[in-house]
Design an enzyme around this catalytic site. Sequence first.
Site, short mmCIF file in Angstrom:
data_model
loop_
_atom_site.label_atom_id
_atom_site.label_comp_id
_atom_site.label_asym_id
_atom_site.label_seq_id
_atom_site.Cartn_x
_atom_site.Cartn_y
_atom_site.Cartn_z
N HIS A 128 32.77 13.38 25.39
CA HIS A 128 31.86 14.49 25.10
C HIS A 128 32.45 15.48 24.10
O HIS A 128 31.74 16.33 23.57
CB HIS A 128 31.52 15.24 26.39
CG HIS A 128 31.10 14.33 27.50
ND1 HIS A 128 31.99 13.89 28.47
CD2 HIS A 128 29.91 13.75 27.77
CE1 HIS A 128 31.34 13.06 29.29
NE2 HIS A 128 30.09 12.96 28.89
N ASN B 230 21.81 12.19 28.71
CA ASN B 230 20.91 11.21 28.07
C ASN B 230 20.10 10.44 29.10
O ASN B 230 18.95 10.08 28.85
CB ASN B 230 21.69 10.30 27.10
CG ASN B 230 22.44 9.20 27.81
OD1 ASN B 230 21.87 8.16 28.15
ND2 ASN B 230 23.73 9.41 28.06
N CYS C 34 26.49 2.68 24.94
CA CYS C 34 26.45 2.84 23.49
C CYS C 34 27.87 2.64 22.97
O CYS C 34 28.82 2.54 23.75
CB CYS C 34 25.95 4.23 23.14
SG CYS C 34 27.03 5.53 23.82
N SER D 31 25.70 5.74 29.44
CA SER D 31 26.99 5.61 30.12
C SER D 31 26.91 4.73 31.37
O SER D 31 27.84 4.71 32.17
CB SER D 31 27.55 7.00 30.46
OG SER D 31 26.53 7.86 30.91
N GLU E 266 29.58 18.59 26.21
CA GLU E 266 29.44 18.40 24.76
C GLU E 266 29.12 19.73 24.07
O GLU E 266 29.67 20.05 23.01
CB GLU E 266 28.36 17.37 24.44
CG GLU E 266 28.33 17.05 22.95
CD GLU E 266 27.15 16.24 22.50
OE1 GLU E 266 26.67 16.48 21.37
OE2 GLU E 266 26.69 15.35 23.25
#
Length: 314
Positions: A79, A230, A17, A273, A131
């Site tokens: 993060h 994710n 991303c 990632s 995060e």
Amino acid sequence: MAKPPLTLYLAAPRGFCAGVDRAIKVVEMALRKWGAPVYVRHEIVHNKFVVDSLREQGAVFVEELEECPDDRPVVFSAHGVPKSVPAEAARRQMIYVDATCPLVSKVHIEAQRHSENGLQMIMIGHRGHPETVGTMGQLPEGEVLLVETVEDVAHVQVRDPERLAFVTQTTLSVDDTKDIVAALKARFPAIVGPHKEDICYATTNRQEAVKAMAPQVEAMLVVGAPNSSNSRRLVEVGAKSGCGYAQLVQRAGDIDWRALDGISTLGVTAGASAPEELVTEVIDAFRSRYDVTVEQIETATENVEFKVPRVLRS
């Protein structure tokens, strides 16, 4: 002997991303600007292949700021970090570059704003994930309460049910989060939420592509790291969306061939990632055993790009 036929469906979007892309670029540019070693607090993104290749270029990965010398630059991971970390780096007069994803920073700013308006925060996230630690660390102890499940919502003890707001980790399952948000609103009707879910565009898009692909395939592989939130959500979404076998693999060497024996359709995607070359490596592993036809299932196109921090542009 003729190879058995296999239709391999490739999810799009998949892989990197904009936030991950930017974070990797930040470390590479820091190495060019200041030379090696450049210290990085926590894995810059959750992927061993990425971390190893940056390590070869001279990045040194540590878990805490106290492991860094004062006279070398330090990069904070995508993060995000608690407020205390840049404050300590500034106190030590270190050069530091914050590679926090702008979409995570947006959640930090949101939490700060609600707090300034006298609201106590509830964060939907995974305990111990960097995060979540970073977002909760934007505010003083006790100002952010963590809920991980619908059950947690029933037991959370708040200061004043009339003065609450919520934020979420950006890499959660869209569907699971929906249920938790509904439970929060049912128990605390006055709770204030973000205009739009904090779950980032990339997480949402990758989950949507998996949902579209899952019913069409007998098995699904998600290329990603075991500590990547994710990526792990993609496996869960695949399983919930009707795919009988969904598995997380870091690389082609992790494929469980026995579990895939006899399949004729396979779905492949990658967490935010995971680099595309690892997806190619997985596809090549299947080509060596099967007569592969690749078909793309595209549910969205992405053209988001984030600028690197100013200190690296000069």
